[in-house]
Write a protein that holds these residues in place. Sequence first.
Motif, PDB file in Angstrom:
ATOM      1  N   ASN A  43       0.882  -1.325   0.129  1.00  0.00           N
ATOM      2  CA  ASN A  43      -0.001   0.069   0.056  1.00  0.00           C
ATOM      3  C   ASN A  43       0.817   1.150   0.038  1.00  0.00           C
ATOM      4  O   ASN A  43       1.575   1.547   1.118  1.00  0.00           O
ATOM      5  CB  ASN A  43      -1.010   0.005   1.369  1.00  0.00           C
TER       6      ASN A  43
ATOM      7  N   GLN B  48     -11.803  -9.975   9.308  1.00  0.00           N
ATOM      8  CA  GLN B  48     -12.071  -8.610   8.883  1.00  0.00           C
ATOM      9  C   GLN B  48     -10.883  -7.921   9.346  1.00  0.00           C
ATOM     10  O   GLN B  48     -10.462  -7.849  10.427  1.00  0.00           O
ATOM     11  CB  GLN B  48     -13.025  -8.215   9.542  1.00  0.00           C
TER      12      GLN B  48
ATOM     13  N   SER C 228     -11.354  -4.168   8.820  1.00  0.00           N
ATOM     14  CA  SER C 228     -11.725  -2.801   9.043  1.00  0.00           C
ATOM     15  C   SER C 228     -12.431  -2.539  10.372  1.00  0.00           C
ATOM     16  O   SER C 228     -13.628  -2.915  10.354  1.00  0.00           O
ATOM     17  CB  SER C 228     -12.598  -2.668   7.746  1.00  0.00           C
TER      18      SER C 228
ATOM     19  N   GLU D 132      -6.096   3.247   3.898  1.00  0.00           N
ATOM     20  CA  GLU D 132      -7.139   2.029   3.557  1.00  0.00           C
ATOM     21  C   GLU D 132      -6.446   1.308   2.169  1.00  0.00           C
ATOM     22  O   GLU D 132      -6.090   1.915   1.619  1.00  0.00           O
ATOM     23  CB  GLU D 132      -8.410   2.232   3.658  1.00  0.00           C
TER      24      GLU D 132
ATOM     25  N   SER E 157      -7.420  -2.675  -0.667  1.00  0.00           N
ATOM     26  CA  SER E 157      -7.612  -3.661  -0.903  1.00  0.00           C
ATOM     27  C   SER E 157      -6.856  -4.450  -1.660  1.00  0.00           C
ATOM     28  O   SER E 157      -5.996  -3.612  -2.449  1.00  0.00           O
ATOM     29  CB  SER E 157      -9.148  -3.595  -1.259  1.00  0.00           C
ATOM     30  N   TYR E 158      -6.938  -5.974  -1.540  1.00  0.00           N
ATOM     31  CA  TYR E 158      -5.940  -6.549  -2.691  1.00  0.00           C
ATOM     32  C   TYR E 158      -6.726  -7.861  -2.754  1.00  0.00           C
ATOM     33  O   TYR E 158      -7.679  -8.437  -1.871  1.00  0.00           O
ATOM     34  CB  TYR E 158      -4.488  -6.870  -2.151  1.00  0.00           C
TER      35      TYR E 158
ATOM     36  N   ILE F 240     -11.174 -10.720  -2.384  1.00  0.00           N
ATOM     37  CA  ILE F 240     -10.727  -9.441  -2.119  1.00  0.00           C
ATOM     38  C   ILE F 240     -10.746  -9.295  -0.520  1.00  0.00           C
ATOM     39  O   ILE F 240     -11.719  -9.213   0.104  1.00  0.00           O
ATOM     40  CB  ILE F 240     -11.447  -8.557  -2.857  1.00  0.00           C
ATOM     41  N   ILE F 241      -9.713  -8.815  -0.142  1.00  0.00           N
ATOM     42  CA  ILE F 241      -9.431  -8.463   1.267  1.00  0.00           C
ATOM     43  C   ILE F 241      -9.252  -6.777   1.503  1.00  0.00           C
ATOM     44  O   ILE F 241      -8.670  -6.240   0.845  1.00  0.00           O
ATOM     45  CB  ILE F 241      -8.275  -9.167   2.172  1.00  0.00           C
ATOM     46  N   THR F 242     -10.424  -6.308   2.114  1.00  0.00           N
ATOM     47  CA  THR F 242     -10.290  -4.826   2.372  1.00  0.00           C
ATOM     48  C   THR F 242      -9.928  -4.391   3.793  1.00  0.00           C
ATOM     49  O   THR F 242     -10.397  -5.355   4.651  1.00  0.00           O
ATOM     50  CB  THR F 242     -11.863  -4.533   2.012  1.00  0.00           C
ATOM     51  N   TYR F 243      -9.203  -3.618   3.783  1.00  0.00           N
ATOM     52  CA  TYR F 243      -8.531  -3.189   5.209  1.00  0.00           C
ATOM     53  C   TYR F 243      -8.293  -1.795   5.348  1.00  0.00           C
ATOM     54  O   TYR F 243      -8.305  -0.971   4.411  1.00  0.00           O
ATOM     55  CB  TYR F 243      -7.230  -3.953   5.301  1.00  0.00           C
TER      56      TYR F 243
ATOM     57  N   VAL G  71     -13.793  -3.030  -7.279  1.00  0.00           N
ATOM     58  CA  VAL G  71     -12.561  -3.482  -7.173  1.00  0.00           C
ATOM     59  C   VAL G  71     -12.126  -4.549  -8.075  1.00  0.00           C
ATOM     60  O   VAL G  71     -12.778  -5.613  -8.236  1.00  0.00           O
ATOM     61  CB  VAL G  71     -12.383  -3.855  -5.569  1.00  0.00           C
TER      62      VAL G  71
ATOM     63  N   GLY H 102      -7.097  -5.943  -6.781  1.00  0.00           N
ATOM     64  CA  GLY H 102      -7.450  -4.961  -5.460  1.00  0.00           C
ATOM     65  C   GLY H 102      -7.108  -3.378  -6.116  1.00  0.00           C
ATOM     66  O   GLY H 102      -6.630  -3.059  -7.085  1.00  0.00           O
TER      67      GLY H 102
END
Lengths: 273, 130
Positions: free
Chosen positions: A66, A119, A121, A135, A137-138, A146-149, B2, B6
């Motif tokens: 990121n 999770q 987030s 923040e 995602s990947y 897809i992981i959002t953080y 997305v 991502g």
Amino acid sequence: MFSLLLISIPVGLIGSLTGLGGASILIPLMVLFGIPVKEAIASGMVSVIATSSGSASAYVRQRIANVKIAMYLEMFTSVGAIIGATITTLIAPVYLYFFFAAFLMTSFLKLKRRPQPDQFSPAGRSRLSRWLTLEGSYFDEARKEIITYTADRPLLGGLGMMVAGLAAGMLGIGAGAFKVTVQEHILRLPSKVASTTSNFIVGMTALAGTSVYLFSGFLNLTLMAPMAIGTTLGAIAGGRVLNKLNDRMLRGLFFCVVVLLIVQMLYKGAASW
Amino acid sequence: MVDRHGEGNGAGALEGLISYILITGVVISLFLEAAGLVLFYRSSGTLAISHGGRVIIRAEDFFALLGQLFSAASSGWPLRLMTLGIAVLILTPYARALLSVIYFACQRNFKYLAVTLFVVIILTVSLLVH
């Protein structure tokens, strides 16, 4: 120089496999062979720029690292690295052996990783994190989702990264294991984001430290050139074989290498006292 | 929305440019250092590690080092190439920090313009002052 080049390749490979980085292993080895510790540290700092930039290039392109979180954290690591490198130029070499051994012990934090949550987030994220949009995602290949953080507690994380930068600048290493721990446990980032973002930050931290060594007369071309070439080649090879080794084997290798390096630096420190 | 890769941080173009700068800088740097090592061996007949004199890089500041590289009084080509390789390596993360400043200025993202500018100022001062 040729033997240093030859040694640097497997060291870069082991550094990549264990996550320690080539410099963390090569600096104690160079000290063992009689290279002055401050020259070894300064040369290690330069090789860190090469290995980090080479591997970070791929992680950034794949959008796992990121960039925004990295840039926020670099404000802290670069200041820490300059302070750390300045301390090294001023203090007696004997203390560096003990500092090096002590900081290597923090690498064991890597072995005590807690299972990651599903999770990333947190509901009550901080105002600073929202304001800076820390923040992302990947796409996680292993989980096929897809992981959002979002980054939590950015100020505390920044302070932790300043300590990491200080140690990196002072000891000529990437301090990757410590940086990853700060990002996972304080900022609560997913492991893959933490390790790739850490890799990206390491190059900038090393640059800040190197700038101090430039004026101090510790940058030795006959050490830096073979070390940078060898560790980078080794790190590339390490990246290719990493997925073929099982986790238990990697942890065993990591444990043995760290213990040997700690013993070697403590011995050298005690002998120089 | 997305995609499979991502969104990282919502700055896809920047990521592509940074990736390109990093890999180009490292490849050029390692090539120069390898060429310097080969020429060093051919001119001196040895690859022994030395701890003094010409093999130590020392300059008042980074830009003085660049000046030394191109001055007539500088060391021979092998050491000059190795020094140039190290200079390119040092400039690689610096260039990506500068690029980020320009990118966020063009995007009018003033928060990250301030963040990246802070890092660039710290690095510039550390390369100039000792």
